[in-house]
Design a protein around this motif. Structure first.
Motif, PDB file in Angstrom:
ATOM      1  N   LEU A 151     -81.497 -93.132 -43.790  1.00 24.67           N
ATOM      2  CA  LEU A 151     -80.117 -93.035 -43.139  1.00 24.67           C
ATOM      3  C   LEU A 151     -79.621 -94.388 -43.080  1.00 24.67           C
ATOM      4  N   ALA A 152     -80.323 -95.506 -43.180  1.00 24.90           N
ATOM      5  CA  ALA A 152     -80.393 -96.734 -42.754  1.00 24.90           C
ATOM      6  C   ALA A 152     -79.102 -97.419 -43.538  1.00 24.90           C
ATOM      7  N   PRO A 153     -78.869 -97.031 -45.033  1.00 25.07           N
ATOM      8  CA  PRO A 153     -77.898 -97.541 -45.646  1.00 25.07           C
ATOM      9  C   PRO A 153     -76.401 -97.167 -45.443  1.00 25.07           C
ATOM     10  N   ARG A 154     -76.256 -95.850 -44.622  1.00 23.79           N
ATOM     11  CA  ARG A 154     -75.098 -95.193 -44.502  1.00 23.79           C
ATOM     12  C   ARG A 154     -74.561 -95.602 -43.013  1.00 23.79           C
ATOM     13  N   SER A 155     -73.507 -96.340 -43.510  1.00 26.68           N
ATOM     14  CA  SER A 155     -72.570 -96.762 -42.454  1.00 26.68           C
ATOM     15  C   SER A 155     -71.413 -96.244 -41.770  1.00 26.68           C
ATOM     16  N   LEU A 156     -70.932 -95.244 -42.638  1.00 28.09           N
ATOM     17  CA  LEU A 156     -69.556 -94.368 -42.353  1.00 28.09           C
ATOM     18  C   LEU A 156     -70.006 -93.632 -40.774  1.00 28.09           C
ATOM     19  N   SER A 157     -69.028 -93.618 -39.992  1.00 28.83           N
ATOM     20  CA  SER A 157     -69.224 -92.935 -38.995  1.00 28.83           C
ATOM     21  C   SER A 157     -69.521 -91.624 -39.038  1.00 28.83           C
ATOM     22  N   LEU A 158     -69.257 -90.760 -40.002  1.00 22.78           N
ATOM     23  CA  LEU A 158     -70.274 -89.472 -40.225  1.00 22.78           C
ATOM     24  C   LEU A 158     -71.388 -89.423 -40.140  1.00 22.78           C
ATOM     25  N   TYR A 159     -72.165 -90.554 -40.241  1.00 21.84           N
ATOM     26  CA  TYR A 159     -73.560 -90.355 -40.291  1.00 21.84           C
ATOM     27  C   TYR A 159     -74.150 -90.874 -38.778  1.00 21.84           C
ATOM     28  N   ASP A 160     -73.376 -91.064 -38.087  1.00 29.39           N
ATOM     29  CA  ASP A 160     -73.398 -91.473 -36.626  1.00 29.39           C
ATOM     30  C   ASP A 160     -73.681 -90.190 -35.892  1.00 29.39           C
ATOM     31  N   THR A 161     -73.230 -89.126 -36.523  1.00 29.64           N
ATOM     32  CA  THR A 161     -73.350 -87.803 -35.957  1.00 29.64           C
ATOM     33  C   THR A 161     -75.132 -87.323 -36.199  1.00 29.64           C
ATOM     34  N   HIS A 162     -75.552 -87.424 -37.345  1.00 35.46           N
ATOM     35  CA  HIS A 162     -76.952 -87.472 -37.692  1.00 35.46           C
ATOM     36  C   HIS A 162     -77.642 -88.191 -36.843  1.00 35.46           C
ATOM     37  N   ARG A 163     -77.376 -89.547 -36.529  1.00 37.38           N
ATOM     38  CA  ARG A 163     -78.155 -90.322 -35.762  1.00 37.38           C
ATOM     39  C   ARG A 163     -78.312 -89.587 -34.315  1.00 37.38           C
ATOM     40  N   TYR A 164     -77.172 -89.247 -34.072  1.00 35.46           N
ATOM     41  CA  TYR A 164     -77.017 -88.476 -32.660  1.00 35.46           C
ATOM     42  C   TYR A 164     -77.946 -87.182 -32.589  1.00 35.46           C
ATOM     43  N   TYR A 165     -77.723 -86.423 -33.629  1.00 33.76           N
ATOM     44  CA  TYR A 165     -78.439 -85.041 -33.613  1.00 33.76           C
ATOM     45  C   TYR A 165     -79.883 -85.415 -33.867  1.00 33.76           C
ATOM     46  N   LEU A 166     -80.276 -86.263 -34.168  1.00 32.76           N
ATOM     47  CA  LEU A 166     -81.831 -86.505 -34.610  1.00 32.76           C
ATOM     48  C   LEU A 166     -82.445 -87.229 -33.266  1.00 32.76           C
ATOM     49  N   GLY A 167     -81.437 -87.520 -32.262  1.00 34.28           N
ATOM     50  CA  GLY A 167     -81.822 -88.220 -31.135  1.00 34.28           C
ATOM     51  C   GLY A 167     -82.076 -89.688 -30.941  1.00 34.28           C
ATOM     52  N   TRP A 168     -81.446 -90.359 -31.933  1.00 28.68           N
ATOM     53  CA  TRP A 168     -81.872 -91.751 -31.852  1.00 28.68           C
ATOM     54  C   TRP A 168     -80.692 -92.499 -31.036  1.00 28.68           C
ATOM     55  N   THR A 169     -79.300 -91.857 -31.034  1.00 29.65           N
ATOM     56  CA  THR A 169     -78.380 -92.620 -30.269  1.00 29.65           C
ATOM     57  C   THR A 169     -77.731 -91.436 -29.298  1.00 29.65           C
ATOM     58  N   GLY A 170     -77.006 -92.139 -28.475  1.00 26.16           N
ATOM     59  CA  GLY A 170     -76.146 -91.376 -27.766  1.00 26.16           C
ATOM     60  C   GLY A 170     -74.583 -90.981 -28.199  1.00 26.16           C
ATOM     61  N   ILE A 171     -73.821 -90.417 -27.447  1.00 21.53           N
ATOM     62  CA  ILE A 171     -72.422 -89.970 -28.015  1.00 21.53           C
ATOM     63  C   ILE A 171     -71.696 -91.114 -28.502  1.00 21.53           C
ATOM     64  N   ASN A 172     -71.742 -92.330 -27.824  1.00 19.56           N
ATOM     65  CA  ASN A 172     -70.896 -93.400 -27.938  1.00 19.56           C
ATOM     66  C   ASN A 172     -71.743 -94.564 -28.961  1.00 19.56           C
ATOM     67  N   GLY A 173     -72.888 -94.007 -29.635  1.00 18.15           N
ATOM     68  CA  GLY A 173     -73.759 -94.908 -30.579  1.00 18.15           C
ATOM     69  C   GLY A 173     -74.611 -95.760 -29.642  1.00 18.15           C
ATOM     70  N   GLU A 174     -74.999 -95.636 -28.359  1.00 16.05           N
ATOM     71  CA  GLU A 174     -75.941 -96.269 -27.766  1.00 16.05           C
ATOM     72  C   GLU A 174     -77.377 -95.789 -27.989  1.00 16.05           C
ATOM     73  N   GLN A 175     -78.285 -96.660 -28.096  1.00 15.84           N
ATOM     74  CA  GLN A 175     -79.788 -96.324 -28.104  1.00 15.84           C
ATOM     75  C   GLN A 175     -80.245 -95.252 -27.190  1.00 15.84           C
ATOM     76  N   ALA A 176     -80.747 -94.237 -27.698  1.00 18.19           N
ATOM     77  CA  ALA A 176     -81.442 -93.128 -27.075  1.00 18.19           C
ATOM     78  C   ALA A 176     -82.623 -92.773 -27.466  1.00 18.19           C
ATOM     79  N   GLU A 177     -83.491 -92.178 -26.609  1.00 23.43           N
ATOM     80  CA  GLU A 177     -84.877 -91.876 -26.676  1.00 23.43           C
ATOM     81  C   GLU A 177     -85.149 -90.403 -26.509  1.00 23.43           C
ATOM     82  N   SER A 178     -84.031 -89.459 -26.761  1.00 21.22           N
ATOM     83  CA  SER A 178     -84.095 -88.167 -26.151  1.00 21.22           C
ATOM     84  C   SER A 178     -85.059 -87.441 -27.089  1.00 21.22           C
ATOM     85  N   GLY A 179     -85.422 -87.807 -28.367  1.00 19.21           N
ATOM     86  CA  GLY A 179     -86.297 -87.074 -29.363  1.00 19.21           C
ATOM     87  C   GLY A 179     -85.230 -86.157 -29.977  1.00 19.21           C
TER      88      GLY A 179
END
Length: 368
Positions: free
Chosen positions: A47-75
């Motif tokens: 996912l690293a090369p993909r910067s469009l905000s669409l991919y923020d939904t992926h990072r969120y769903y995979l547990g890496w970030t919070g709703i606003n893009g902050e780092q998260a450790e929810s798993g």
């Protein structure tokens, strides 16, 4: 159980098995930690090369970030499918780096299906966090899921970069696509069952073989298929596929039990699947194993647009009298006994045979 559904193990034997399970830990088997870091690193790299905000939904769903893009450790869940893929690769004596593109693809396909499941079921929470559609809206959730599926397709193309022969890599891509199509067929059947009150256990098993079983089965198969240089050990891959087939059934049957009797660990209330009128195994069993006034009452409740709390309580009472929960557990045990029989016939590397067995026992008693 009777007729086409097979036969239960003896009550005494079954009670002994369940007593042993009850005494054992229900923690995730230790071998999961062996692969966790590598799987997450590979997913992040994809996912690293993909910067469009669409991919923020992926990072969120995979547990890496919070709703606003902050780092998260929810798993982002157990990563069971990629873990099974890498375990099968190890079982075949292979290098897990060869199987990593498939492992990444499997996790992305699984999460694509969950993003869409959340929307289809109207679930606002998964893994104790708001779902994609609940935050970004239904349209974004559809696009997010579709995009994740396409990234999974791209990930499998990296098999060639990992030294997998082109013919085997192409076969792996084809097999994965066929199986996630089967998964979609199962999801369609699951939705269609909600408007029926005549679903049989045979139809239910066919549905879960597709909806859940297909991706779990193919995880084990593909991990062993791409494990070695040169021609795969197809006999071993087929044997492991059969183990994966049974694991898939055990997983979904237990999931159905948790959908009715689960609690805080599942993130869903008790009776959640009853309120949604899902024709999972508990409902199918209750609808086909009650008679008289109880059967009539049950069918009236499932005919309602939305059963209320009293309806849910009544269905739970009827299921209790029908022995539905015990039936489901017996059926899951039967499936894993079949899987163990296949497992014992295979010559697997190291302690991986024991680890597959540990996983089967865990799936029988997992709480989430």
């Amino acid at each position: 159980m009777h007729g086409e559904y097979g036969s239960f193990m003896s009550q005494t034997a079954s009670d002994a098995v369940m007593s042993a399970y009850a005494r054992s830990s229900i923690a995730l088997p230790a071998f999961f930690s062996r692969y966790q870091g590598d799987i997450e690193a590979a997913l992040r790299a994809e996912l690293a090369p993909r910067s469009l905000s669409l991919y923020d939904t992926h990072r969120y769903y995979l547990g890496w970030t919070g709703i606003n893009g902050e780092q998260a450790e929810s798993g982002g869940g157990k990563a069971m499918r990629p873990t099974l893929c890498l375990l099968a690769c190890d079982a075949a004596g292979g290098d897990i780096n060869r199987a990593m593109p498939v492992a990444v693809a499997l996790e992305l396909v699984h999460n694509f299906s969950l993003i869409h499941d959340d929307l289809e079921d109207g679930d606002r929470f998964r893994r104790h966090r708001p779902t994609v559609w609940a935050i970004w809206g239904e349209a974004t959730a559809v696009v997010s899921g579709n995009a994740m599926l396409k990234i999974a397709d791209l990930a499998t193309q990296r098999l060639r970069e990992c030294g997998v022969p082109p013919g085997v890599a192409l076969e792996a891509e084809h097999v994965l696509t066929e199986n996630y199509l089967r998964m979609m067929e199962g999801q369609y059947l699951d939705i269609a069952f909600e408007s029926r009150d005549d679903v049989t256990v045979k139809e239910y098993l066919d549905m879960i073989e597709r909806k859940t079983g297909a991706l779990i089965e193919v995880s084990v198969y593909l991990g062993s298929l791409v494990a070695r240089t040169g021609e795969p050990d197809r006999a071993l891959a087929e044997g492991l596929r059969r183990v994966g087939y049974e694991l898939g059934r055990v997983f979904q049957i237990r999931d159905d039990v948790l959908g009715v009797w689960g609690g805080p660990a599942t993130g869903k209330p008790v009776g959640a699947d009853i309120q949604r009128k899902k024709k999972a195994l508990p409902a199918v069993h209750a609808l086909t194993h009650t008679t008289g006034a109880a059967e009539k009452e049950l069918r009236l409740i499932y005919a309602k647009e939305t059963p209320d709390a009293d309806d849910v309580e009544r269905v739970l009472e009827i299921m209790d009298k029908a022995g539905t929960q015990k039936y489901c557990q017996h059926l899951a045990e039967e499936r894993w006994h079949k899987g163990q029989s296949v497992l014992k016939s295979l010559s697997l590397a190291g302690v991986t045979g024991q680890e597959f067995d540990q996983l089967g026992e865990f799936l029988l008693v997992r709480e989430s």
